[in-house]
Scaffold this motif. Sequence first.
Motif, PDB file in Angstrom:
ATOM      1  N   ASP A  24       0.809  -1.223   0.000  1.00 47.00           N
ATOM      2  CA  ASP A  24       0.000   0.000   0.000  1.00 47.00           C
ATOM      3  C   ASP A  24       0.839   1.269   0.000  1.00 47.00           C
ATOM      4  O   ASP A  24       0.513   2.229  -0.706  1.00 47.00           O
ATOM      5  N   ALA A  25       1.895   1.317   0.783  1.00 44.65           N
ATOM      6  CA  ALA A  25       2.721   2.528   0.851  1.00 44.65           C
ATOM      7  C   ALA A  25       3.322   2.857  -0.507  1.00 44.65           C
ATOM      8  O   ALA A  25       3.396   4.035  -0.895  1.00 44.65           O
ATOM      9  N   ALA A  26       3.727   1.846  -1.252  1.00 46.71           N
ATOM     10  CA  ALA A  26       4.279   2.075  -2.586  1.00 46.71           C
ATOM     11  C   ALA A  26       3.218   2.651  -3.523  1.00 46.71           C
ATOM     12  O   ALA A  26       3.512   3.523  -4.350  1.00 46.71           O
ATOM     13  N   VAL A  27       1.984   2.190  -3.371  1.00 45.79           N
ATOM     14  CA  VAL A  27       0.882   2.694  -4.197  1.00 45.79           C
ATOM     15  C   VAL A  27       0.620   4.158  -3.857  1.00 45.79           C
ATOM     16  O   VAL A  27       0.514   5.013  -4.746  1.00 45.79           O
ATOM     17  N   VAL A  28       0.538   4.465  -2.576  1.00 50.59           N
ATOM     18  CA  VAL A  28       0.288   5.841  -2.125  1.00 50.59           C
ATOM     19  C   VAL A  28       1.442   6.753  -2.527  1.00 50.59           C
ATOM     20  O   VAL A  28       1.217   7.882  -2.980  1.00 50.59           O
ATOM     21  N   HIS A  32      -1.393   7.084  -6.007  1.00 53.22           N
ATOM     22  CA  HIS A  32      -2.575   6.312  -6.359  1.00 53.22           C
ATOM     23  C   HIS A  32      -3.284   5.889  -5.084  1.00 53.22           C
ATOM     24  O   HIS A  32      -2.719   5.916  -3.995  1.00 53.22           O
ATOM     25  N   GLU A  33      -4.520   5.488  -5.234  1.00 54.11           N
ATOM     26  CA  GLU A  33      -5.323   5.008  -4.115  1.00 54.11           C
ATOM     27  C   GLU A  33      -5.279   3.481  -4.132  1.00 54.11           C
ATOM     28  O   GLU A  33      -5.667   2.866  -5.129  1.00 54.11           O
ATOM     29  N   PRO A  34      -4.822   2.841  -3.058  1.00 49.11           N
ATOM     30  CA  PRO A  34      -4.697   1.374  -3.068  1.00 49.11           C
ATOM     31  C   PRO A  34      -6.055   0.680  -2.867  1.00 49.11           C
ATOM     32  O   PRO A  34      -6.292  -0.027  -1.909  1.00 49.11           O
ATOM     33  N   ASN A  35      -6.943   0.893  -3.829  1.00 48.67           N
ATOM     34  CA  ASN A  35      -8.283   0.301  -3.748  1.00 48.67           C
ATOM     35  C   ASN A  35      -8.441  -0.805  -4.795  1.00 48.67           C
ATOM     36  O   ASN A  35      -7.510  -1.114  -5.532  1.00 48.67           O
ATOM     37  N   GLY A  36      -9.621  -1.393  -4.855  1.00 53.90           N
ATOM     38  CA  GLY A  36      -9.868  -2.482  -5.797  1.00 53.90           C
ATOM     39  C   GLY A  36      -9.671  -2.087  -7.243  1.00 53.90           C
ATOM     40  O   GLY A  36      -9.186  -2.871  -8.059  1.00 53.90           O
ATOM     41  N   PHE A  38      -7.588   0.232  -8.397  1.00 56.32           N
ATOM     42  CA  PHE A  38      -6.150   0.304  -8.676  1.00 56.32           C
ATOM     43  C   PHE A  38      -5.602  -1.085  -8.978  1.00 56.32           C
ATOM     44  O   PHE A  38      -4.877  -1.285  -9.955  1.00 56.32           O
ATOM     45  N   TRP A  39      -5.933  -2.056  -8.116  1.00 60.21           N
ATOM     46  CA  TRP A  39      -5.395  -3.415  -8.306  1.00 60.21           C
ATOM     47  C   TRP A  39      -5.906  -4.032  -9.596  1.00 60.21           C
ATOM     48  O   TRP A  39      -5.183  -4.769 -10.269  1.00 60.21           O
ATOM     49  N   ALA A  88       8.249  -4.450  -6.244  1.00 59.30           N
ATOM     50  CA  ALA A  88       7.630  -4.985  -7.469  1.00 59.30           C
ATOM     51  C   ALA A  88       6.472  -4.096  -7.907  1.00 59.30           C
ATOM     52  O   ALA A  88       6.297  -3.834  -9.103  1.00 59.30           O
ATOM     53  N   VAL A  89       5.690  -3.616  -6.949  1.00 59.56           N
ATOM     54  CA  VAL A  89       4.571  -2.729  -7.281  1.00 59.56           C
ATOM     55  C   VAL A  89       5.095  -1.414  -7.842  1.00 59.56           C
ATOM     56  O   VAL A  89       4.576  -0.910  -8.842  1.00 59.56           O
ATOM     57  N   ARG A  90       6.133  -0.855  -7.232  1.00 55.84           N
ATOM     58  CA  ARG A  90       6.741   0.380  -7.758  1.00 55.84           C
ATOM     59  C   ARG A  90       7.195   0.181  -9.200  1.00 55.84           C
ATOM     60  O   ARG A  90       6.992   1.048 -10.055  1.00 55.84           O
ATOM     61  N   ASP A  91       7.814  -0.957  -9.466  1.00 52.41           N
ATOM     62  CA  ASP A  91       8.302  -1.244 -10.813  1.00 52.41           C
ATOM     63  C   ASP A  91       7.147  -1.321 -11.813  1.00 52.41           C
ATOM     64  O   ASP A  91       7.226  -0.752 -12.904  1.00 52.41           O
ATOM     65  N   ILE A  92       6.073  -2.000 -11.442  1.00 52.23           N
ATOM     66  CA  ILE A  92       4.920  -2.122 -12.351  1.00 52.23           C
ATOM     67  C   ILE A  92       4.298  -0.754 -12.595  1.00 52.23           C
ATOM     68  O   ILE A  92       3.969  -0.402 -13.738  1.00 52.23           O
ATOM     69  N   ILE A  93       4.140   0.044 -11.535  1.00 51.36           N
ATOM     70  CA  ILE A  93       3.562   1.383 -11.690  1.00 51.36           C
ATOM     71  C   ILE A  93       4.427   2.225 -12.625  1.00 51.36           C
ATOM     72  O   ILE A  93       3.914   2.897 -13.528  1.00 51.36           O
ATOM     73  N   THR A  94       5.730   2.199 -12.434  1.00 49.03           N
ATOM     74  CA  THR A  94       6.645   2.972 -13.271  1.00 49.03           C
ATOM     75  C   THR A  94       6.543   2.546 -14.727  1.00 49.03           C
ATOM     76  O   THR A  94       6.440   3.386 -15.633  1.00 49.03           O
ATOM     77  N   ARG A  95       6.558   1.239 -14.969  1.00 52.02           N
ATOM     78  CA  ARG A  95       6.442   0.739 -16.349  1.00 52.02           C
ATOM     79  C   ARG A  95       5.101   1.131 -16.957  1.00 52.02           C
ATOM     80  O   ARG A  95       5.031   1.510 -18.133  1.00 52.02           O
ATOM     81  N   ALA A  96       4.031   1.044 -16.161  1.00 53.40           N
ATOM     82  CA  ALA A  96       2.693   1.391 -16.655  1.00 53.40           C
ATOM     83  C   ALA A  96       2.621   2.867 -17.029  1.00 53.40           C
ATOM     84  O   ALA A  96       2.151   3.223 -18.124  1.00 53.40           O
ATOM     85  N   GLU A  97       3.084   3.722 -16.139  1.00 51.27           N
ATOM     86  CA  GLU A  97       3.009   5.153 -16.406  1.00 51.27           C
ATOM     87  C   GLU A  97       3.911   5.560 -17.557  1.00 51.27           C
ATOM     88  O   GLU A  97       3.535   6.411 -18.363  1.00 51.27           O
ATOM     89  N   THR A  98       5.079   4.939 -17.672  1.00 53.00           N
ATOM     90  CA  THR A  98       5.993   5.215 -18.783  1.00 53.00           C
ATOM     91  C   THR A  98       5.335   4.854 -20.122  1.00 53.00           C
ATOM     92  O   THR A  98       5.528   5.534 -21.125  1.00 53.00           O
ATOM     93  N   SER A  99       4.537   3.792 -20.112  1.00 53.34           N
ATOM     94  CA  SER A  99       3.875   3.350 -21.347  1.00 53.34           C
ATOM     95  C   SER A  99       2.609   4.161 -21.656  1.00 53.34           C
ATOM     96  O   SER A  99       1.995   3.949 -22.700  1.00 53.34           O
TER      97      SER A  99
END
Length: 105
Positions: A24-28, A32-36, A38-39, A88-99
Amino acid sequence: MTIKLHDFDGEHSLTLDVGGLAADAAVVDAEHEPNGYFWEGLVRFAWPDIAERLDFDSEAGMFCAVGSPSDLVLLKTAVESVITNPEAVRDIITRAETSGFEFDD
């Protein structure tokens, strides 16, 4: 961690109660909001081959995917590998936003 597989009248689903997850802290931190929702977005981006075969019924307090038992078991393994791993969540978020992917949280 509350991630469960369900079988109700022949309909198979996977649910994850959100909030209080190790990631959750990585999402925040990524604003982002760590809700359903987002996941759900994270699943759609990180595992599109699985996500395209599923239906989603997420809400603020819960992520929910509906599909075949085999796809849901694959998804459960994948999701379990990230909800306890902030990096891992930080990495996915970064890749997603970069794309250019936009989370709907």
